[in-house]
Design an enzyme around this catalytic site. Structure first.
Site: not given
Ligand code: IPE
Ligand code: IPE
Ligand code: MG
Length: 237
Positions: A8, A25, A119
């Site tokens: 995240d 990303h 792995l």
């Molecule tokens: C969780 O992150 C999903 C992934 C890392 C793929 P999100 O950013 O989507 O989760 P929420 O929305 O903060 O719960």
């Molecule tokens: C995690 O990073 C990647 C995915 C959920 C695909 P986020 O896109 O959720 O990044 P934040 O949480 O908005 O910073």
């Molecule tokens: Mg996120």
């Protein structure tokens, strides 16, 4: 040891730097390569990476498109290296909503690496713990309806075989980067007894060094699984 990671914070990492979320990303995808590479040295046998949740379809269309493009790139560009490094790649989640191009690349990587003994890398794409449980319940119900399984035969062990993770061990440790303290539908069944680590670093900042420190902290914890584990006697001075 099995480690699950909720990757995240890519978006916030980019926004803080005045960059588009997709740049975050992109950096995140580059980070995956480094983390996968270091696993054997850190004693990680299974790594499950949460790449896209069943809830992530709620994001803006251009962000979803960008993420799918990055997956395609990752799957195509890392095929040879993952195979050379003896990594066995599997996918968890519901593939039916994914594009045919991605499905072809996923299947190519899965079948090429299926007999590799290094792995075990699980990539969670269109994965949701609740969705996985509902799909498992449906598959079990179908077996009961056809007479292949009786209700009494549904044990925890047999139930878990119907999940996407099959016979794999549950994650010993689940790491979430970027400060949020929630699981966001990740490994709902499998996380029952996982240790949890919530880090402030965002995913692009999660270096192999941070990974190593997090594992050191994990190894200092006492896992009880409901029993009472006696304290180690103090070392003689
Ligand atoms: C969780 O992150 C999903 C992934 C890392 C793929 P999100 O950013 O989507 O989760 P929420 O929305 O903060 O719960
Ligand atoms: C995690 O990073 C990647 C995915 C959920 C695909 P986020 O896109 O959720 O990044 P934040 O949480 O908005 O910073
Ligand atoms: Mg996120």
């Amino acid at each position: 040891m099995h480690v699950g990671i909720i990757m995240d914070g890519n978006g916030r990492w980019a926004t803080r730097r005045g960059l588009a979320r997709l740049i975050g990303h992109k950096r995140g995808a580059a980070q995956v390569k480094k983390i996968v590479k270091i696993c054997p040295r850190l004693g990680v046998k299974t790594l499950t990476l949460y790449a896209f949740s069943t809830e992530n379809w709620k994001r803006a269309a251009h962000e979803i498109e960008g993420l799918m493009k990055l997956f395609r790139g990752y799957l195509a560009n890392n095929l040879v290296e993952l195979h050379e490094k003896n990594v066995c790649v599997r996918f968890i989640g519901d593939p039916t909503a994914l594009s045919p191009e991605i499905l072809v690349l996923m299947e190519r990587l899965r079948s090429l690496t299926e007999n590799n003994t290094g792995l075990q890398l699980n990539i969670a794409i269109n994965y949701g713990g609740r969705d996985e449980l509902v799909r498992a319940a449906k598959a079990i119900a179908a077996e009961v309806a056809s007479g292949d399984l009786t209700i009494d035969e549904i044990t925890e062990g047999r139930f878990s075989r119907f999940l996407d993770t099959g016979v794999q061990n549950d994650p010993d440790l689940i790491i979430r980067t970027a400060g949020e303290m929630r699981l966001s539908n990740f490994m709902t069944w499998q996380s029952a007894y996982s240790e949890l680590a919530f880090l402030q670093e965002s995913w692009p900042e999660f270096t192999p060094e941070v990974f190593e420190e997090t594992l050191e902290n994990f190894h200092s914890r006492t896992r009880q699984f409901g029993a009472v584990v006696p304290k180690q006697p103090e070392l003689a001075k």
